[in-house]
Design an enzyme around this catalytic site. Structure first.
Site, PDB file in Angstrom:
ATOM      1  N   VAL A   1      37.538  32.874  43.185  1.00 64.26           N
ATOM      2  CA  VAL A   1      37.580  31.435  42.962  1.00 64.26           C
ATOM      3  C   VAL A   1      36.518  30.990  41.962  1.00 64.26           C
ATOM      4  O   VAL A   1      36.713  30.004  41.242  1.00 64.26           O
ATOM      5  CB  VAL A   1      37.454  30.671  44.299  1.00 64.26           C
ATOM      6  CG1 VAL A   1      36.071  30.865  44.919  1.00 64.26           C
ATOM      7  CG2 VAL A   1      37.780  29.191  44.120  1.00 64.26           C
ATOM      8  N   ASP A   2      35.407  31.720  41.870  1.00 67.70           N
ATOM      9  CA  ASP A   2      34.395  31.368  40.873  1.00 67.70           C
ATOM     10  C   ASP A   2      34.943  31.581  39.459  1.00 67.70           C
ATOM     11  O   ASP A   2      34.702  30.754  38.564  1.00 67.70           O
ATOM     12  CB  ASP A   2      33.110  32.170  41.097  1.00 67.70           C
ATOM     13  CG  ASP A   2      33.341  33.666  41.234  1.00 67.70           C
ATOM     14  OD1 ASP A   2      34.503  34.103  41.393  1.00 67.70           O
ATOM     15  OD2 ASP A   2      32.342  34.409  41.189  1.00 67.70           O
TER      16      ASP A   2
END
Length: 231
Positions: free
Chosen positions: A90-91
């Site tokens: 998700v980063d």
């Protein structure tokens, strides 16, 4: 005002989003946020549920709405290239969205230089072209020291891309050369209009890549997270 959180396995990074402006928080604790008029919390998390629950209690914000952002097939002009989109970190996903938001319809190579160093490419249409994951500067050095008997290091990083004249210089210079060499290879492999550097090791890498079309953006992931509030 919204609290933005990037929750890792060992620590959290935080920022405030208010009036379309993002401001980094140098400290994240119940004391630092208790007087802030926070409406809700938007967060990205790679840690387990227990850590997340503990953080809500530790910040004394468990009474507020918490909105978790996860990787998607498509959002805010960006298309995920993974066959299983939710498996893209998700980063990295938020960095792609942040780059699109900041630079518009430009092709970009994104380098997030943290514990792991990630490289991702985004073309001018917003299509993710894939990426790389490799050990970051500190992790490379730690690995060599831990796995060898006579190589040692010091905490301060003073690496330069040149031959070293003692063990510490050889280690630090070698790891810096490995990381910057990988970035340069990536630039040649899939050259973009811009290269964005983010993450904790940006300071060390920026000077080594000055001849490329580099911009630094320490809040890149939070720019991506803020898009979920702007909608």
């Amino acid at each position: 005002m919204y609290l933005l959180l990037d929750i890792g396995n060992t620590r959290e990074k935080a920022a405030l989003f208010y009036g379309d402006k993002i401001t980094a928080l140098t400290e994240i604790s119940a004391e630092s946020v208790k007087h802030l008029p926070i409406y809700s919390v938007y967060f990205a998390c790679v840690a387990n549920d227990t850590r997340l629950s503990s953080l809500k209690v530790a910040l004394a914000l468990d009474h507020l709405p918490w909105h978790q952002v996860q990787s998607e097939v498509h959002a805010y002009g960006v298309t995920n290239c993974y066959a299983q989109p939710h498996l893209l970190g998700v980063d990295r996903w938020l960095a792609l969205i942040g780059a699109r938001q900041l630079l518009g319809k430009q092709s970009v190579m994104i380098v997030d230089a943290g514990t792991a160093l990630t490289v991702d490419w985004l073309d001018e249409s917003g299509a993710h072209q894939g990426g790389w994951i490799m050990p970051g500067l500190q992790l490379q050095q730690q690995s060599v020291v831990q796995q060898t008997a006579k190589v040692f290091n010091k905490e301060t990083l003073n690496g330069r891309v040149e031959p070293g004249k003692d063990t510490i210089e050889c280690l630090q210079n070698g790891c810096l050369a490995a990381v910057t060499g990988a970035i340069r290879q990536g630039w040649l492999l899939n050259k973009a209009e811009r290269l964005i550097l983010t993450g904790g090791d940006t300071f060390y890498l920026n000077a080594q890549l000055a001849d490329l079309n580099v911009i630094t953006e320490p809040l890149l992931i939070f720019h991506g997270l803020a898009q979920y509030i702007r909608q």
